[in-house]
Design an enzyme around this catalytic site. Structure first.
Site, PDB file in Angstrom:
ATOM      1  N   LYS A  10       0.861  -1.189   0.000  1.00 20.09           N
ATOM      2  CA  LYS A  10       0.000   0.000   0.000  1.00 20.09           C
ATOM      3  C   LYS A  10       0.894   1.234   0.000  1.00 20.09           C
ATOM      4  CE  LYS A  10       0.828   1.303   4.474  1.00 20.09           C
ATOM      5  NZ  LYS A  10       1.526   2.562   4.861  1.00 20.09           N
ATOM      6  N   GLY A  97       9.571  -0.546   5.347  1.00 18.09           N
ATOM      7  CA  GLY A  97       9.601   0.379   4.227  1.00 18.09           C
ATOM      8  C   GLY A  97       8.430   1.337   4.167  1.00 18.09           C
ATOM      9  N   GLY A  98       7.431   1.153   5.041  1.00 21.12           N
ATOM     10  CA  GLY A  98       6.238   1.992   4.982  1.00 21.12           C
ATOM     11  C   GLY A  98       5.233   1.524   3.957  1.00 21.12           C
ATOM     12  N   GLY A 101       3.965  -4.140   4.458  1.00 20.93           N
ATOM     13  CA  GLY A 101       4.191  -5.554   4.138  1.00 20.93           C
ATOM     14  C   GLY A 101       3.735  -6.514   5.217  1.00 20.93           C
ATOM     15  N   SER A 104      -0.067  -6.436   5.492  1.00 19.67           N
ATOM     16  CA  SER A 104      -0.664  -7.087   4.339  1.00 19.67           C
ATOM     17  C   SER A 104      -0.541  -8.605   4.440  1.00 19.67           C
ATOM     18  CB  SER A 104       0.002  -6.589   3.054  1.00 19.67           C
ATOM     19  OG  SER A 104      -0.643  -7.101   1.915  1.00 19.67           O
ATOM     20  N   ASP A 136      -2.956  -0.926  10.432  1.00 21.63           N
ATOM     21  CA  ASP A 136      -3.076  -0.987   8.972  1.00 21.63           C
ATOM     22  C   ASP A 136      -3.728  -2.272   8.475  1.00 21.63           C
ATOM     23  OD1 ASP A 136      -1.918   1.471   8.669  1.00 21.63           O
ATOM     24  OD2 ASP A 136       0.026   0.742   7.962  1.00 21.63           O
TER      25      ASP A 136
END
Length: 284
Positions: A10, A97-98, A101, A104, A136
């Site tokens: 994302k 990494g933002g 991951g 998700s 998230d």
């Protein structure tokens, strides 16, 4: 009964910090969009009743792995004997990494095992479980691009343009806790009252973490300056990844081909429906 599901990346197309809560968390407004690029998780039956993830992630104990935690949370919710499962992870997204991951991967585990075990839980139920794993996770569970509020868990469906993105990963790892603890972090951005579609004046939107991250991590600032030569570029989440948006794949690929050495990343298309949900529809 073996099948493979994507765990897409994302982007936070913007990230505004509106205030700090008494519990230490920050009130946010953000716009989530998925990319057609990410990890993959394969589910296969086992005869011994165990939940196994392969391969193990470096420096992440099994008990802390969000995929294992998601599987155990779902099994506990079912509260009945369930078949064993092997999950094989292909990891493409950089950790820290933002790009979401880990969140998700957890969402793909929840939806994949809901299908694998024929539990038939609703997206609302799975999103509620996912929130216990991370703020998230619900947006990945629900699978639609969304305007996020609260700590990112209050979601309103949105339809930002499905452009192409160059995503760069500078050679550093960001400490999210360090970023949110900085005195210089902007925490008073005024709230916006409608879910924006990233149209009109893009300068209205920004990532409030960007200045602090660039000050603490010069590698990010250097990459951001380079990518900004080709158009607006921005940090996603607390980084370290940055992105630039382009109207066509060919323009994105041209920029990607000229990137400085020592920087990794990828080119991907922004999508408003998660690739995970598209694949699940095919399995049904």
């Amino acid at each position: 009964m073996t099948f493979t599901l994507p765990a897409p990346a994302k982007l936070n197309l913007f990230l505004h910090i509106n205030g700090r809560r008494e519990d230490g968390y920050h009130e946010l407004q953000t716009l989530f969009q998925f990319l057609d690029f990410g990890d993959e998780l394969t589910f296969s039956p086992r005869q011994d009743g165990q939940i196994v993830l392969e391969p193990a992630l470096p420096d992440v104990p099994a008990a802390d792995n969000l995929i294992i935690r998601a599987a155990r949370l779902l099994k506990a919710r079912a509260n009945r004997p369930l078949p064993g499962v092997s999950m094989t992870l292909i990891k493409r997204l950089p950790m820290g990494g933002g790009l979401g991951g880990g969140s998700s991967d957890a969402a793909t585990a929840l939806l994949g095992l809901n299908h694998f075990w024929a539990l038939n839980y609703s997206l609302d139920e799975l999103a509620e479980l996912g929130l216990a794993l991370g703020a998230d996770v619900p947006v990945f569970v629900r699978g639609s691009a969304a305007f996020g509020e609260g700590i990112g868990e209050k979601l309103t469906a949105a339809q930002p343009p499905e452009d192409w993105f160059v995503v760069l990963k500078p050679p550093c790892n960001i400490n999210t806790g360090l970023i949110f603890s900085q005195q210089g972090l902007t925490r008073d951005t005024p709230r916006i009252t409608i879910a924006p579609a990233f149209e009109g004046d893009a300068s209205r939107y920004r990532n409030d973490c960007e200045d602090v991250v660039c000050r603490l991590y010069p590698e990010v600032e250097k990459s951001l300056e380079w990518l900004s030569k080709f158009g607006p570029a921005r940090l996603t989440g607390t980084g370290a990844c940055i992105f630039g948006r382009f109207p066509t794949e060919s323009k994105a690929q041209k920029v990607w081909a000229s990137k400085p050495s020592g920087i990794t990343g990828f080119v991907a298309k922004g999508v408003n429906q998660s690739p995970l949900h598209r694949k699940l529809t095919e399995l049904r």
